[in-house]
Design an enzyme around this catalytic site. Structure first.
Site, PDB file in Angstrom:
ATOM      1  N   HIS A 312      47.305  35.016  39.590  1.00  0.00           N
ATOM      2  CA  HIS A 312      47.522  36.471  39.675  1.00  0.00           C
ATOM      3  C   HIS A 312      48.519  36.799  40.781  1.00  0.00           C
ATOM      4  O   HIS A 312      49.500  37.525  40.568  1.00  0.00           O
ATOM      5  CB  HIS A 312      46.181  37.162  39.931  1.00  0.00           C
ATOM      6  CG  HIS A 312      46.252  38.655  40.037  1.00  0.00           C
ATOM      7  ND1 HIS A 312      45.798  39.493  39.051  1.00  0.00           N
ATOM      8  CD2 HIS A 312      46.718  39.469  41.022  1.00  0.00           C
ATOM      9  CE1 HIS A 312      45.994  40.749  39.407  1.00  0.00           C
ATOM     10  NE2 HIS A 312      46.544  40.768  40.612  1.00  0.00           N
ATOM     11  N   GLU A 313      48.287  36.256  41.971  1.00  0.00           N
ATOM     12  CA  GLU A 313      49.157  36.576  43.107  1.00  0.00           C
ATOM     13  C   GLU A 313      50.557  35.994  42.934  1.00  0.00           C
ATOM     14  O   GLU A 313      51.553  36.634  43.310  1.00  0.00           O
ATOM     15  CB  GLU A 313      48.532  36.070  44.411  1.00  0.00           C
ATOM     16  CG  GLU A 313      47.164  36.652  44.716  1.00  0.00           C
ATOM     17  CD  GLU A 313      47.112  38.164  44.555  1.00  0.00           C
ATOM     18  OE1 GLU A 313      48.053  38.862  45.008  1.00  0.00           O
ATOM     19  OE2 GLU A 313      46.128  38.658  43.982  1.00  0.00           O
ATOM     20  N   HIS A 316      52.736  37.982  40.651  1.00  0.00           N
ATOM     21  CA  HIS A 316      53.295  39.150  41.343  1.00  0.00           C
ATOM     22  C   HIS A 316      54.633  38.839  42.023  1.00  0.00           C
ATOM     23  O   HIS A 316      55.409  39.759  42.287  1.00  0.00           O
ATOM     24  CB  HIS A 316      52.330  39.626  42.426  1.00  0.00           C
ATOM     25  CG  HIS A 316      51.319  40.620  41.962  1.00  0.00           C
ATOM     26  ND1 HIS A 316      51.635  41.742  41.224  1.00  0.00           N
ATOM     27  CD2 HIS A 316      49.971  40.680  42.159  1.00  0.00           C
ATOM     28  CE1 HIS A 316      50.533  42.444  40.996  1.00  0.00           C
ATOM     29  NE2 HIS A 316      49.513  41.819  41.539  1.00  0.00           N
ATOM     30  N   GLU A 335      49.428  45.501  38.379  1.00  0.00           N
ATOM     31  CA  GLU A 335      48.169  44.751  38.418  1.00  0.00           C
ATOM     32  C   GLU A 335      47.748  44.263  37.044  1.00  0.00           C
ATOM     33  O   GLU A 335      47.226  43.158  36.895  1.00  0.00           O
ATOM     34  CB  GLU A 335      47.077  45.607  39.053  1.00  0.00           C
ATOM     35  CG  GLU A 335      47.363  46.031  40.485  1.00  0.00           C
ATOM     36  CD  GLU A 335      47.590  44.836  41.423  1.00  0.00           C
ATOM     37  OE1 GLU A 335      47.192  43.699  41.078  1.00  0.00           O
ATOM     38  OE2 GLU A 335      48.165  45.045  42.501  1.00  0.00           O
TER      39      GLU A 335
END
Length: 859
Positions: A312-313, A316, A335
């Protein structure tokens, strides 16, 4: 950032600004920054810090006032240098905007704004904050959403994307990290000045630094240098993250078709952290209980969580950092995309995790159906606006992206994403820019679909009518029974799975109006209106078709589809299309499913319905019903792990143990839990990692003060972050009135940090007597709780006192918080959501109690 969710291209006019700039919380557009340097003097031993900043900026029109963001700092020596210098005066407003006034008119042109400032370290885990770990002080940052302004004067809005140059002077005993590699290090008189290389263009919320007595290991196998960084004594637990980081990064680089865009990739395990993780460019931060894992003894759950949140990070870094939203109204897309990408990458590199069975839509559709819920793309003024419904934004957004990818095709979706990243690198965008790219790559009007799901709340209920091979789909807004809501329609891809004998086919229908009829390839025996569980909608079959589907579900539907079917059936009770007894029967049928995950899901929904319908008249019947339904799973899988059993069985067993302990009050299970909990506390790491959290909760609830003190003592001493979190959660189940009161008082001491308060409070509502004591404690300690929580979490306090199915508790909550609305206007939204939730529950209970009672009589 990881949390514990547009307008159409063609068919809708683009209302992108949402009047974002016409309010007192947003900076005027009279000036914009070009670059900024920040120099900080940071000593973790102290409670305050100082610094200076220099901002190159452009004034775009004549003015006597500039606006920057700021909270809690004091500025001095403020000089605007340019064609005509100006010593400026600063006025800090409650809105987070600081007014810098000049006595003469500032003409358009380039200027240099400099100032000194001082501020306290924050102690609520936002901005530049201080925490103590193992007796050592540390400094960390958490700037998203709007907290860079607590650390230094800045243009603290995502649309201002500029290079930053950070210099930090700290005691030479401390290690210092920031977004970029160090350019130089100079030591003098016990202090070391670290000059970091200028960043690539970043929004202020992505700037980060960390200071303290850290340990680190190198991450090998990436195209850029990287480290995993921990506080003292924990570095051995960083090996799993260091091993997984290159795998995840490589998979993401392959998907985006672009290399990781920054010069280094450092990863910091933070002992006090308000969210799950934060994607700061080049210095990504994580809650340490997510990142630090004893790989040899960890459960697959822990490993999956670590991989998923790392993915997820790192997603980003492209979507969010390299390409950044223009304004917070598109945070949902930041998100949602990262969550969607994380699910894809996790399943790709670890299919054995079966992460595809985690359906994000199941977590939020009940919330999304309420009339008090707002669209996930909405006007944003304050941080409270951002936080309102943020969890919905993650999960609904992810589910809608799943649906769109399924509609336009996986390769077409990837091609659109790649082009979007290429076209907008180091720029700010709006959601429509992505819809344009996806529409161009697929030849389909993506905006027509997404606009209806993103810019209005709720979702469609698809009623399915089958006559031979003629299929009629009719849509309406899904609402709970008895609720009045405005009519809405969606442009929705409906994916159909249908079969006859050994023949199974799929068909996608783009439903663009209230009702459409299509022809299937043959007249099916059964039909499932959510193929592969990709649709963000609910569906309703005629009774005969529903019975046919249920008869074929275990052989013709995948585990993912069966899980979605259970969730849809549960939702139909809320909408009034099935009775309580009918739902309990459906759920009961899935408890002997061949896949343990489906068994766990069915049991979970049964427990949820029990919480709604249980009362003094049916407690014994509920216990008998659930025990009988669960007995087949208990007999099949056992209460202890077997050699070489499937991981899915190990994941199910905590649910079974929980039922045996808390429903059946099984003395043998309680004794085993107590024995295993004591062994774990004493340092035995061979305790079943899937069961230890449940064992601790059971042991504490049925234990005594001596055991509770053992848990508390080990919680304070352990250096294992996951063990600490498990112990902390168990503290919330203190069994007696005195011990519960003691633990609640303990939760407000400095032994429990601000973000972790929720862990201790989460178990306080188990049993009616404990819930009542907890609510009274919240009322009595409101001011202290409010002061301790991170600022964004204050809005959630009314949930502690008003949640459930009781109008009396709701009325008491309303009465308590009504006088506080002026000081905390965010409570108004919470109270509105609570009101609808509780009244829906009360209405459901009144409507279906008799049906449930009739069904339970057979047990």
């Amino acid at each position: 950032m990881y949390r514990v969710v547009t307008a159409s291209l063609v068919t809708l006019s683009c209302v992108t600004s949402f009047n974002t700039y016409s309010n007192e919380y947003v900076l005027s557009k009279v000036a914009e920054p070009i670059t900024q340097s920040v120099k900080l003097n940071l000593d973790p031993q102290k409670d305050n810090f100082s610094g200076s900043t220099s901002i190159e900026l452009i004034v775009k029109e004549p003015t006597q006032q500039l606006q920057l963001n700021g909270l809690a700092y004091t500025a001095s020596n403020i000089l605007l240098a340019g064609a005509k210098d100006c010593q400026m005066a600063a006025t800090m407003q409650d809105t987070g905007v600081v007014l810098f006034d000049c006595k003469h008119v500032i003409e358009p042109g380039k200027y240099h704004l400099s100032m000194d400032f001082t501020a306290p370290y924050n102690r609520q885990s936002v901005g530049l904050y201080k925490t103590i770990d193992g007796g050592h002080p540390y400094l960390f940052t958490q700037f998203e959403m709007s907290d860079a302004r607590r650390a230094f004067p800045s243009f603290d809005e995502p649309g201002y994307k500029i290079p930053y140059q950070v210099t930090i002077t700290a005691p030479s005993t401390e290690k210092v990290y920031s977004n970029t590699p160090e350019l130089s290090v100079k030591e003098e008189n016990g202090l070391t000045t670290h000059v970091f290389k200028q960043t690539k263009p970043l929004s202020s919320y992505l700037v980060a630094f960390a200071i303290g007595q850290f340990e680190e290991i190198e991450v090998k196998g990436m195209k850029v240098p990287g480290r995993v960084i921990t506080t003292k004594g924990k570095i051995e637990l960083a090996q799993y993250a260091a091993k997984k980081m290159p795998e995840v990064l490589s998979a993401l680089e392959d998907y985006f078709g672009v290399d990781y865009p920054y010069e280094k990739l450092d990863t910091v395990a933070v002992p006090e952290f308000p969210f799950g993780a934060m994607e700061n460019a080049g210095l990504v931060t994580y809650r340490e209980d997510i990142l630090l894992i004893d790989e040899k003894n960890a459960s697959q759950n822990s490993k999956e969580r670590a991989v998923s949140i790392i993915a997820h990070e790192l997603a980003h870094q492209w979507y969010g950092n390299l390409v950044t939203m223009q304004w917070w109204n598109d945070l949902w897309l930041n998100e949602a995309f990262a969550s969607w990408m994380a699910a894809k990458i996790t399943h790709q590199i670890h299919p054995e995790f079966e992460s595809d069975l985690s359906l994000s839509k199941n977590y939020v559709m009940a919330m999304d159906a309420r009339v008090s819920t707002k669209p996930i793309r909405k006007p944003i003024k304050t941080e409270a606006d951002i936080m309102d419904g943020l969890g919905l934004a993650y999960s609904k957004g992810e589910a809608v992206l799943d649906m769109v990818e399924n509609y336009i095709g996986e390769q077409e979706f990837k091609a659109g994403i790649r082009q979007y990243i290429k076209d907008h690198a180091f720029e700010n965008t709006q959601a429509d820019d992505l819809w344009n790219a996806l529409s161009k790559s697929s030849g389909k009007d993506v905006g027509a679909v997404l606009g209806t799901f993103i810019e209005q709340s709720s979702y469609p209920l698809i009623k399915v009518d089958l006559k031979d091979n003629k299929l009629t789909l009719t849509q309406s807004r899904f609402v709970t029974a008895g609720t009045e809501a405005k009519d809405q329609t969606w442009t929705v891809p409906v994916s159909i799975k249908f079969g006859k004998g050994d023949k199974v086919e799929h068909k996608t229908v783009l439903l663009t109006k209230e009702s459409q009829t299509v022809a299937l390839a043959f007249a099916p025996d059964w039909i499932y209106p959510d193929s592969d569980a990709m649709g963000y909608y609910r569906w309703l079959l005629e009774e005969a078709q529903m019975q046919s589907l249920l008869a074929n579900a275990k052989t013709q539907l995948t585990p993912r589809e069966r899980k979605a079917l259970i969730s849809s059936a549960d939702a139909l009770l809320d909408a009034g299309f099935v009775s309580g007894g009918e739902l309990l029967n459906i759920l009961g049928e899935f408890i002997d499913d061949q896949h343990p995950e489906i068994v766990s899901t069915a049991l979970g929904y049964l427990q949820s319905q029990k919480r709604t319908f249980i009362d003094e008249s049916n407690k014994a019947q509920w216990a008998n019903f659930i025990s009988q339904r669960a007995s087949s799973a208990i007999e099949k899988y056992g209460v202890e792990a077997k050699a070489n059993e499937k991981t899915a069985i190990s994941k199910l067993r905590p649910t079974l143990i929980n039922l045996l302990a808390f429903e059946a009050k099984d003395k043998d299970i309680i004794a085993t839990a107590t024995k295993q909990a004591k062994a774990y506390i004493a340092g035995n790491n061979k305790v079943d990692p899937y069961l230890i959290g449940t064992y601790l909760t059971v042991a504490v609830f049925y234990g005594d003060e001596q055991l509770l003190n053992l848990v508390k003592s080990e919680f304070e001493k352990t250096k294992d972050p996951q063990k600490r979190t498990r112990l902390m959660s168990a503290l919330g189940y203190a069994p007696t009135e005195k011990l519960q009161d003691d633990m609640l008082a303990y939760s407000l001491t400095d032994k429990i940090n601000a973000p972790d308060l929720r862990y201790v409070l989460s178990g306080q509502s188990y049993t009616e007597a404990r819930r009542l004591r907890f609510r009274n404690w919240v009322y009595a300690n409101y001011s202290t709780i409010k002061q301790k929580l991170p600022p964004f979490a204050v809005a959630n306090i009314p949930y502690y006192t008003g949640s459930g199915c009781e109008l009396s508790s709701l009325e008491t909550t309303d009465k308590f918080f009504a006088p506080k609305l002026k000081a905390n206007p965010e409570f108004k939204r919470t109270l509105a959501k609570l009101d609808e939730s509780v009244r829906n529950c009360v209405s459901l209970k009144q409507r279906e109690q008799a049906s449930v009672a009739t069904y339970l009589k057979q047990f």
